[in-house]
Design an enzyme around this catalytic site. Structure first.
Site, PDB file in Angstrom:
ATOM      1  CB  SER A  93      -6.028 -14.650  10.493  1.00 29.81           C
ATOM      2  OG  SER A  93      -6.549 -13.650   9.474  1.00 29.81           O
ATOM      3  CG  HIS A 115      -4.727 -14.017   5.151  1.00 30.11           C
ATOM      4  ND1 HIS A 115      -3.494 -13.108   5.673  1.00 30.11           N
ATOM      5  CD2 HIS A 115      -5.511 -13.977   5.924  1.00 30.11           C
ATOM      6  CE1 HIS A 115      -3.840 -12.504   6.720  1.00 30.11           C
ATOM      7  NE2 HIS A 115      -5.156 -13.011   7.128  1.00 30.11           N
ATOM      8  CD  GLU A 172       0.128 -13.248   4.514  1.00 34.61           C
ATOM      9  OE1 GLU A 172       1.185 -13.352   4.955  1.00 34.61           O
ATOM     10  OE2 GLU A 172      -0.951 -13.301   5.149  1.00 34.61           O
ATOM     11  CG  ASN A 174      -2.423 -12.007  10.940  1.00 31.65           C
ATOM     12  OD1 ASN A 174      -2.507 -10.898  11.393  1.00 31.65           O
ATOM     13  ND2 ASN A 174      -3.371 -12.212   9.978  1.00 31.65           N
TER      14      ASN A 174
HETATM   15  N1  LIG Z   1     -10.497  -8.597  10.181  1.00 31.61           N
HETATM   16  C1  LIG Z   1      -9.472  -8.906   9.774  1.00 31.61           C
HETATM   17  O1  LIG Z   1      -8.357  -8.103   9.801  1.00 31.61           O
HETATM   18  C2  LIG Z   1      -9.039  -9.985   9.039  1.00 31.61           C
HETATM   19  C3  LIG Z   1      -7.945 -10.144   7.820  1.00 31.61           C
HETATM   20  C4  LIG Z   1      -7.772 -11.018   7.190  1.00 31.61           C
HETATM   21  C5  LIG Z   1      -8.421 -12.210   7.429  1.00 31.61           C
HETATM   22  N2  LIG Z   1      -9.524 -12.296   8.365  1.00 31.61           N
HETATM   23  C6  LIG Z   1     -10.183 -13.819   8.544  1.00 31.61           C
HETATM   24  O2  LIG Z   1     -11.390 -13.517   7.516  1.00 31.61           O
HETATM   25  C7  LIG Z   1     -12.334 -14.419   8.250  1.00 31.61           C
HETATM   26  C8  LIG Z   1     -13.444 -13.294   8.388  1.00 31.61           C
HETATM   27  O3  LIG Z   1     -12.997 -12.347   9.347  1.00 31.61           O
HETATM   28  P1  LIG Z   1     -13.923 -11.239   9.454  1.00 31.61           P
HETATM   29  O4  LIG Z   1     -13.234  -9.967  10.203  1.00 31.61           O
HETATM   30  O5  LIG Z   1     -14.480 -10.389   8.110  1.00 31.61           O
HETATM   31  O6  LIG Z   1     -15.202 -11.388  10.441  1.00 31.61           O
HETATM   32  P2  LIG Z   1     -16.732 -10.683  10.589  1.00 31.61           P
HETATM   33  O7  LIG Z   1     -16.852 -11.164  11.818  1.00 31.61           O
HETATM   34  O8  LIG Z   1     -16.321  -9.309  10.281  1.00 31.61           O
HETATM   35  O9  LIG Z   1     -17.471 -11.240   9.432  1.00 31.61           O
HETATM   36  C9  LIG Z   1     -17.938 -12.595   9.359  1.00 31.61           C
HETATM   37  C10 LIG Z   1     -19.221 -12.864   8.708  1.00 31.61           C
HETATM   38  O10 LIG Z   1     -19.487 -14.286   8.485  1.00 31.61           O
HETATM   39  C11 LIG Z   1     -20.892 -14.484   8.445  1.00 31.61           C
HETATM   40  N3  LIG Z   1     -21.041 -15.808   9.117  1.00 31.61           N
HETATM   41  C12 LIG Z   1     -20.512 -16.505   9.963  1.00 31.61           C
HETATM   42  N4  LIG Z   1     -20.791 -17.710   9.749  1.00 31.61           N
HETATM   43  C13 LIG Z   1     -21.602 -18.042   8.791  1.00 31.61           C
HETATM   44  C14 LIG Z   1     -22.141 -19.197   7.872  1.00 31.61           C
HETATM   45  N5  LIG Z   1     -21.984 -20.330   8.624  1.00 31.61           N
HETATM   46  N6  LIG Z   1     -22.568 -18.949   6.903  1.00 31.61           N
HETATM   47  C15 LIG Z   1     -22.653 -17.797   6.354  1.00 31.61           C
HETATM   48  N7  LIG Z   1     -22.326 -16.607   6.905  1.00 31.61           N
HETATM   49  C16 LIG Z   1     -21.790 -16.751   8.004  1.00 31.61           C
HETATM   50  C17 LIG Z   1     -21.114 -13.248   9.759  1.00 31.61           C
HETATM   51  O11 LIG Z   1     -22.491 -13.211   9.442  1.00 31.61           O
HETATM   52  C18 LIG Z   1     -20.446 -12.276   9.418  1.00 31.61           C
HETATM   53  O12 LIG Z   1     -21.157 -11.430   8.433  1.00 31.61           O
HETATM   54  C19 LIG Z   1     -11.922 -14.885   9.419  1.00 31.61           C
HETATM   55  O13 LIG Z   1     -11.208 -16.167   9.162  1.00 31.61           O
HETATM   56  C20 LIG Z   1     -10.634 -14.044   9.775  1.00 31.61           C
HETATM   57  O14 LIG Z   1      -9.554 -14.699  10.402  1.00 31.61           O
HETATM   58  C21 LIG Z   1      -9.807 -11.229   9.025  1.00 31.61           C
END
Ligand SMILES: NC(=O)c1ccc[n+]([C@@H]2O[C@H](COP(=O)([O-])OP(=O)(O)OC[C@H]3O[C@@H](n4cnc5c(N)ncnc54)[C@H](O)[C@@H]3O)[C@@H](O)[C@H]2O)c1
Length: 291
Positions: free
Chosen positions: A120, A141, A153, A191
């Site tokens: 993000s 994104h 995005e 964002n």
């Molecule tokens: N939550 C949101 O609203 C949102 C929206 C758009 C984008 N994002 C982006 O998406 C990405 C993930 O965010 P999220 O909210 O889904 O996080 P989250 O914490 O819900 O999930 C992350 C997952 O990645 C796994 N993980 C971490 N390191 C790992 C590795 N090295 N190998 C394999 N698995 C691994 C964790 O076990 C976890 O299940 C981030 O970059 C975030 O910025 C988040």
């Protein structure tokens, strides 16, 4: 460049689980890897529930259920991505962690595989720099919840080839999503305003100006949003919000991007949002992905 047939997703949390659903629903064999096996088994249960609801709402035919579920393949081993034509990363918002992952993927995946990040706030060019294939690296994104929201995005890094970007763009359309091109800037379009906006809503709660319920009510009733900032934050997760704030503040030094202290206290108390059953609101059913 070979066409995209097999899709990899790394990270099966809030975002990765939704992206995997979008991919299998669009007909792609989808390979999902997470280091946390609990999240992988939760995905299988929750995606079955999600698709059954889609059938009940007339958005999917009943005979599609089994084939769609059978296209989802879960594993804790990155090696299972060895035949993927595109890998979408949705792991923690941390540049070093993402660099480590892409360096490993670069060893495992064929040379034509496109790498995409769902980050993000972190620069696509910077993540690409640690991937060993920055010409095949794109920002994709998705929005939360990915299985319901159409916007993606899409951002090229400074060294992304036009061919790779076009390929990822066409793939995005084939998923049934709506791509929008943005520059590689912190927060992209959404964002850029949403992180400061949500932080200001949190600061209002912190200062006792209004309750989370009333803030959401005011925003929905005045701006026509389907969801207020407090409900959205509970879906995003406080842990993710903190990482988003850090990454954006690091890059922009905008005061509004700094993480409000209440977020840290909520994390310490285990009030992560919907995924832990409690955030600004409480939930009976703490699922990985919302809505
Ligand atoms: N939550 C949101 O609203 C949102 C929206 C758009 C984008 N994002 C982006 O998406 C990405 C993930 O965010 P999220 O909210 O889904 O996080 P989250 O914490 O819900 O999930 C992350 C997952 O990645 C796994 N993980 C971490 N390191 C790992 C590795 N090295 N190998 C394999 N698995 C691994 C964790 O076990 C976890 O299940 C981030 O970059 C975030 O910025 C988040």
């Amino acid at each position: 460049m070979a066409s995209i047939k097999k899709v990899g997703v790394v990270g099966c949390g809030t975002m990765g689980s939704g992206i995997a659903i979008v991919s299998s629903r669009a007909g792609y064999e989808t390979f999902i890897v997470d280091s946390n096996e609990k999240n992988l088994s939760a995905l299988m249960t929750q995606s079955a529930d999600f698709f059954k609801k889609s059938i009940a709402r007339g958005k999917m035919s009943a005979d599609q259920l089994e084939p769609t579920l059978s296209r989802l393949h879960t594993s804790a081993n990155l090696q299972s991505l060895q035949d993927c034509d595109i890998v979408i990363e949705a792991i923690f918002e941390d540049l070093q962690v993402k660099h480590q992952l892409f360096a490993k993927l670069n060893q495992i995946c064929p040379s034509h595989t496109i790498f995409a990040s769902n980050t993000s706030t972190i620069s696509i060019t910077e993540i690409a720099g640690g991937s060993g294939r920055d010409e095949l690296f794109v920002g994709m994104h998705f929005c939360l919840p990915a299985q319901l929201m159409k916007l993606v995005e899409m951002s090229p890094g400074l060294n992304t080839s036009e061919d790779a970007f076009q390929k990822a763009w066409d793939f995005c359309i084939s998923l049934g999503q709506t791509p929008v091109k943005t520059q590689d800037t912190p927060g992209f379009i959404l964002n850029y305003f949403l992180i400061p906006f949500n932080n200001n809503a949190i600061r209002m709660v912190e200062a006792g100006i209004a309750t989370p319920e009333d803030i959401d009510k005011a925003i929905k009733a005045s701006m026509g949003y389907a969801m207020g900032p407090m409900q959205l934050l509970d879906l995003v997760g406080m842990d993710t919000q903190k990482l988003l704030c850090h990454a954006m503040h690091d890059l922009t030094h905008e005061p509004d991007a700094a993480c409000p202290p209440l977020v840290r206290r909520m994390i310490a108390a285990g009030h992560l949002g919907k995924k832990s059953g409690k955030g600004f609101f409480t939930y009976q059913n703490s699922k990985l992905f919302g809505a």
